[in-house]
Motif scaffolding. Structure first.
Motif, PDB file in Angstrom:
ATOM      1  N   SER A  50       9.548  12.773   6.392  1.00 22.12           N
ATOM      2  CA  SER A  50       9.866  13.495   5.145  1.00 22.12           C
ATOM      3  C   SER A  50       9.375  12.806   3.881  1.00 22.12           C
ATOM      4  O   SER A  50       9.979  12.924   2.818  1.00 22.12           O
ATOM      5  CB  SER A  50      11.386  13.706   4.997  1.00 22.12           C
ATOM      6  N   ARG A  51       8.312  12.040   4.012  1.00 18.74           N
ATOM      7  CA  ARG A  51       7.745  11.400   2.826  1.00 18.74           C
ATOM      8  C   ARG A  51       6.403  12.047   2.484  1.00 18.74           C
ATOM      9  O   ARG A  51       5.741  12.622   3.352  1.00 18.74           O
ATOM     10  CB  ARG A  51       7.552   9.902   3.055  1.00 18.74           C
ATOM     11  N   VAL A  52       6.044  11.940   1.218  1.00 14.84           N
ATOM     12  CA  VAL A  52       4.756  12.493   0.770  1.00 14.84           C
ATOM     13  C   VAL A  52       4.026  11.409  -0.023  1.00 14.84           C
ATOM     14  O   VAL A  52       4.585  10.810  -0.948  1.00 14.84           O
ATOM     15  CB  VAL A  52       4.952  13.740  -0.132  1.00 14.84           C
ATOM     16  N   PHE A  53       2.803  11.142   0.377  1.00 13.12           N
ATOM     17  CA  PHE A  53       1.952  10.193  -0.340  1.00 13.12           C
ATOM     18  C   PHE A  53       1.293  10.936  -1.492  1.00 13.12           C
ATOM     19  O   PHE A  53       0.792  12.040  -1.309  1.00 13.12           O
ATOM     20  CB  PHE A  53       0.897   9.673   0.646  1.00 13.12           C
ATOM     21  N   TRP A  54       1.327  10.367  -2.697  1.00  9.96           N
ATOM     22  CA  TRP A  54       0.600  10.979  -3.819  1.00  9.96           C
ATOM     23  C   TRP A  54      -0.291   9.956  -4.508  1.00  9.96           C
ATOM     24  O   TRP A  54      -0.044   8.753  -4.435  1.00  9.96           O
ATOM     25  CB  TRP A  54       1.564  11.637  -4.823  1.00  9.96           C
ATOM     26  N   TYR A  55      -1.342  10.433  -5.117  1.00  9.93           N
ATOM     27  CA  TYR A  55      -2.211   9.560  -5.910  1.00  9.93           C
ATOM     28  C   TYR A  55      -2.706  10.337  -7.114  1.00  9.93           C
ATOM     29  O   TYR A  55      -2.849  11.567  -7.074  1.00  9.93           O
ATOM     30  CB  TYR A  55      -3.385   9.016  -5.084  1.00  9.93           C
ATOM     31  N   ALA A  72       0.752  21.920   6.573  1.00  8.73           N
ATOM     32  CA  ALA A  72       0.374  20.809   5.702  1.00  8.73           C
ATOM     33  C   ALA A  72      -1.133  20.736   5.443  1.00  8.73           C
ATOM     34  O   ALA A  72      -1.942  20.933   6.341  1.00  8.73           O
ATOM     35  CB  ALA A  72       0.844  19.506   6.333  1.00  8.73           C
ATOM     36  N   VAL A  73      -1.466  20.449   4.196  1.00  9.05           N
ATOM     37  CA  VAL A  73      -2.869  20.288   3.786  1.00  9.05           C
ATOM     38  C   VAL A  73      -2.962  19.046   2.903  1.00  9.05           C
ATOM     39  O   VAL A  73      -2.195  18.928   1.932  1.00  9.05           O
ATOM     40  CB  VAL A  73      -3.351  21.514   2.960  1.00  9.05           C
ATOM     41  N   TRP A  74      -3.852  18.130   3.245  1.00 11.45           N
ATOM     42  CA  TRP A  74      -4.140  16.988   2.349  1.00 11.45           C
ATOM     43  C   TRP A  74      -4.855  17.596   1.148  1.00 11.45           C
ATOM     44  O   TRP A  74      -5.985  18.093   1.269  1.00 11.45           O
ATOM     45  CB  TRP A  74      -5.013  15.967   3.065  1.00 11.45           C
ATOM     46  N   THR A  75      -4.182  17.599  -0.006  1.00 12.05           N
ATOM     47  CA  THR A  75      -4.667  18.389  -1.141  1.00 12.05           C
ATOM     48  C   THR A  75      -5.129  17.512  -2.297  1.00 12.05           C
ATOM     49  O   THR A  75      -4.420  16.600  -2.714  1.00 12.05           O
ATOM     50  CB  THR A  75      -3.526  19.302  -1.659  1.00 12.05           C
ATOM     51  N   ASP A  76      -6.294  17.805  -2.801  1.00  5.08           N
ATOM     52  CA  ASP A  76      -6.799  17.212  -4.031  1.00  5.08           C
ATOM     53  C   ASP A  76      -6.769  18.289  -5.103  1.00  5.08           C
ATOM     54  O   ASP A  76      -7.218  19.401  -4.833  1.00  5.08           O
ATOM     55  CB  ASP A  76      -8.269  16.797  -3.818  1.00  5.08           C
ATOM     56  N   SER A  77      -6.257  17.969  -6.285  1.00  7.60           N
ATOM     57  CA  SER A  77      -6.310  18.935  -7.391  1.00  7.60           C
ATOM     58  C   SER A  77      -7.161  18.325  -8.487  1.00  7.60           C
ATOM     59  O   SER A  77      -6.942  17.177  -8.878  1.00  7.60           O
ATOM     60  CB  SER A  77      -4.903  19.230  -7.906  1.00  7.60           C
ATOM     61  N   TRP A  78      -8.133  19.100  -8.953  1.00  6.58           N
ATOM     62  CA  TRP A  78      -9.136  18.554  -9.864  1.00  6.58           C
ATOM     63  C   TRP A  78      -8.981  19.069 -11.288  1.00  6.58           C
ATOM     64  O   TRP A  78      -8.869  20.287 -11.511  1.00  6.58           O
ATOM     65  CB  TRP A  78     -10.545  18.963  -9.389  1.00  6.58           C
ATOM     66  N   SER A 137      -2.199  14.760  -2.769  1.00  7.97           N
ATOM     67  CA  SER A 137      -0.982  14.491  -1.995  1.00  7.97           C
ATOM     68  C   SER A 137      -1.226  14.800  -0.531  1.00  7.97           C
ATOM     69  O   SER A 137      -2.073  15.630  -0.186  1.00  7.97           O
ATOM     70  CB  SER A 137       0.185  15.330  -2.522  1.00  7.97           C
ATOM     71  N   ALA A 138      -0.486  14.097   0.313  1.00  6.81           N
ATOM     72  CA  ALA A 138      -0.596  14.306   1.759  1.00  6.81           C
ATOM     73  C   ALA A 138       0.768  14.069   2.386  1.00  6.81           C
ATOM     74  O   ALA A 138       1.482  13.128   2.003  1.00  6.81           O
ATOM     75  CB  ALA A 138      -1.612  13.332   2.355  1.00  6.81           C
ATOM     76  N   LEU A 139       1.114  14.916   3.317  1.00  6.46           N
ATOM     77  CA  LEU A 139       2.401  14.798   4.003  1.00  6.46           C
ATOM     78  C   LEU A 139       2.355  13.628   4.984  1.00  6.46           C
ATOM     79  O   LEU A 139       1.382  13.476   5.736  1.00  6.46           O
ATOM     80  CB  LEU A 139       2.675  16.114   4.752  1.00  6.46           C
ATOM     81  N   LEU A 140       3.415  12.793   4.958  1.00  8.83           N
ATOM     82  CA  LEU A 140       3.555  11.710   5.933  1.00  8.83           C
ATOM     83  C   LEU A 140       4.662  12.096   6.906  1.00  8.83           C
ATOM     84  O   LEU A 140       5.353  13.091   6.691  1.00  8.83           O
ATOM     85  CB  LEU A 140       3.933  10.399   5.225  1.00  8.83           C
ATOM     86  N   GLY A 193       0.825  -1.201   0.000  1.00 11.06           N
ATOM     87  CA  GLY A 193       0.000   0.000   0.000  1.00 11.06           C
ATOM     88  C   GLY A 193       0.862   1.255   0.000  1.00 11.06           C
ATOM     89  O   GLY A 193       2.086   1.194  -0.095  1.00 11.06           O
ATOM     90  N   ALA A 194       0.185   2.388   0.106  1.00 11.26           N
ATOM     91  CA  ALA A 194       0.884   3.674   0.120  1.00 11.26           C
ATOM     92  C   ALA A 194       0.340   4.463   1.311  1.00 11.26           C
ATOM     93  O   ALA A 194       0.431   3.995   2.440  1.00 11.26           O
ATOM     94  CB  ALA A 194       0.667   4.371  -1.204  1.00 11.26           C
ATOM     95  N   GLY A 195      -0.250   5.630   1.061  1.00 12.79           N
ATOM     96  CA  GLY A 195      -0.767   6.415   2.188  1.00 12.79           C
ATOM     97  C   GLY A 195      -2.228   6.132   2.449  1.00 12.79           C
ATOM     98  O   GLY A 195      -2.948   5.605   1.601  1.00 12.79           O
ATOM     99  N   LEU A 196      -2.651   6.471   3.664  1.00 14.68           N
ATOM    100  CA  LEU A 196      -4.066   6.344   4.048  1.00 14.68           C
ATOM    101  C   LEU A 196      -4.446   7.547   4.886  1.00 14.68           C
ATOM    102  O   LEU A 196      -3.638   8.035   5.674  1.00 14.68           O
ATOM    103  CB  LEU A 196      -4.265   5.126   4.953  1.00 14.68           C
TER     104      LEU A 196
END
Ligand code: FAD
Length: 387
Positions: free
Chosen positions: A213-218, A193-199, A207-210, A42-45
């Motif tokens: 120093s990692r960043v989850f992206w989808y 930090a902001v869990w950000t959706d770009s449409w 993307s969301a900061l973990l 998996g990745a981020g949740l």
């Protein structure tokens, strides 16, 4: 210690949370997982405020906060301009917690360690072939228990065995790629930090900061089932040519060969019950939602807590399972319905519907946007943490 024993099928987030919850109310628990090895997958949740309360009930609030990054939530256009932006403080004032983001592997490890520490036995390389409601599960041999928990995911084999007329999971109309990038590449990430959706149109990036120093992206794109199966990271990046940074920079910073790809499925057709005899369905097996509301794992943890609450509130297992079904089905099936609608809106491809979507969100007062998540985020377990 009770001599009642539960057999949990599936060592995903739902199965392990159920193991922790049942062990905490005195059940002997064994988990059976088809994978030979429980690896980092998996990745981020997102761990939304409702999931944080469920984790607190399990005694895991502090451990969650150590491993997860609290943040706000927001939506941008492909140009980068904000349609809406809520800070972690806005969320905390309204829901008691910010939105947390964590790596799935980190949550999985936490639940696994907690379960094993509570005496749960975890058997790997054991694929359930079938289940009977009396209850018993067939692997190479048949194993009986006082209770079976079916936590075998969105394409649940146990669900099909118990509800043969149910059509199974439905395709939500889009594919999602996920990866882990680095903060250095995301230097133009929102701060704080902001869990950000770009449409965009039929296309989205989030993307969301973990921690660490990692960043989850989808990234997601509308299309028929199985579409873009051969897409490489470079192909996915090219979908986002001309988008605001750090969209492409984040993708480019992922370790080669680690990008995940999923066709997105959910349980569009609700089950008539989450219980068949002495088998309780839980998590995606019971009510898979699309990722658009970021609640699949959160609801699975809620289920686990509420199953344990029911079993500790009733002497009779059948009464407890009836209670579990009545408590969980309306909430989770409503959220599954909402997630399907949300997928259609968020993945809108037509310029008119995408433009309308953006206009509505931009004009919505911040307070209204904050309240829109209330159905999911306001949930709390009925009893305080017992540890
Ligand atoms: C792209 C994407 C993004 C997501 N983002 C979020 C998010 O941000 N927040 C959130 O809350 N949720 C999110 N989710 C949803 C979340 O991942 C799931 O809802 C959650 O993992 C469900 O947990 P589960 O235990 O029910 O199922 P799973 O995690 O799928 O676990 C099922 C387990 O059962 C095992 N199994 C299956 N069949 C058998 C068998 N026959 N015998 C034995 N074992 C078996 C599997 O190997 C697996 O280990 C996302 C999902 C996707 C696809």
């Amino acid at each position: 210690m009770s001599d009642r024993n539960a057999l949990v099928v599936g060592a995903g987030i739902g199965g392990l949370a159920a193991a922790c919850a049942l062990a905490s109310v005195g059940w002997q628990v064994a988990v059976y997982e088809q994978a030979k090895v429980l690896r980092e997958v998996g990745a981020g949740l997102s761990m939304a405020p409702n999931a944080v309360r469920a984790m607190e009930w399990l005694g895991l609030g502090p451990a969650l906060r150590e491993r997860a990054q609290g943040q706000g939530i927001g939506v941008r256009r492909r140009s980068g301009s904000w349609l809406v932006r809520l800070t972690d403080r806005d969320l905390t004032e309204r829901y008691g917690n910010p939105m947390y983001a964590m790596h799935r592997a980190s949550l999985h490890q936490l639940l696994l360690e907690t379960a094993v520490g509570a005496g749960v036995r975890v058997h790997t390389g054991r694929r359930a072939r079938s289940v009977r409601p009396d209850p018993a599960v067939t692997f190479e041999e048949t194993v009986c228990a006082d209770l079976v928990v079916a936590a075998d995911g969105v394409h649940s084999r146990l669900r099909s065995a118990l509800f043969p007329d149910h059509p199974g999971a439905s395709y939500a109309g889009y594919v999602c790629w996920r990866g882990i990038g680095s903060v250095a590449a995301g230097s133009r990430l929102a701060r704080p930090a902001v869990w950000t959706d770009s449409w965009g149109r039929g296309v989205r990036f989030g993307s969301a900061l973990l921690v660490d120093s990692r960043v989850f992206w989808y990234a997601s794109k509308a299309g028929p089932e199985g579409a873009y199966a051969g897409h490489t990271l470079a192909d996915v990046m090219s979908i986002f040519d001309g988008w605001h940074e750090p969209v492409r920079a984040l993708m480019a910073s992922s370790k080669p060969g680690t990008m995940l790809r999923n066709d997105i499925y959910f349980l569009k057709h609700p089950l008539p019950s989450f219980v068949a005899g002495r088998v309780a369905l839980l998590g995606d097996a019971a009510h898979a939602v699309t990722p658009d509301i970021g609640q699949g794992a959160c609801l699975a943890i809620e289920d686990a807590v509420m199953l344990a609450v029911a079993l500790s509130s009733w002497n009779d297992v059948d009464d407890a399972l009836r209670d579990y079904d009545l408590t969980r089905r309306p909430r989770t099936q409503k959220l599954a319905r909402i997630s399907g609608g949300s997928a259609r809106v968020q993945q809108a491809s037509h310029p008119v519907s995408a433009g309308l979507r953006d206009a509505v969100v931009r004009l919505m007062p911040k307070r209204a946007y904050l309240s829109a998540g209330s159905e999911a985020l306001s949930w709390r377990p009925p009893e305080p943490a017992r540890w």
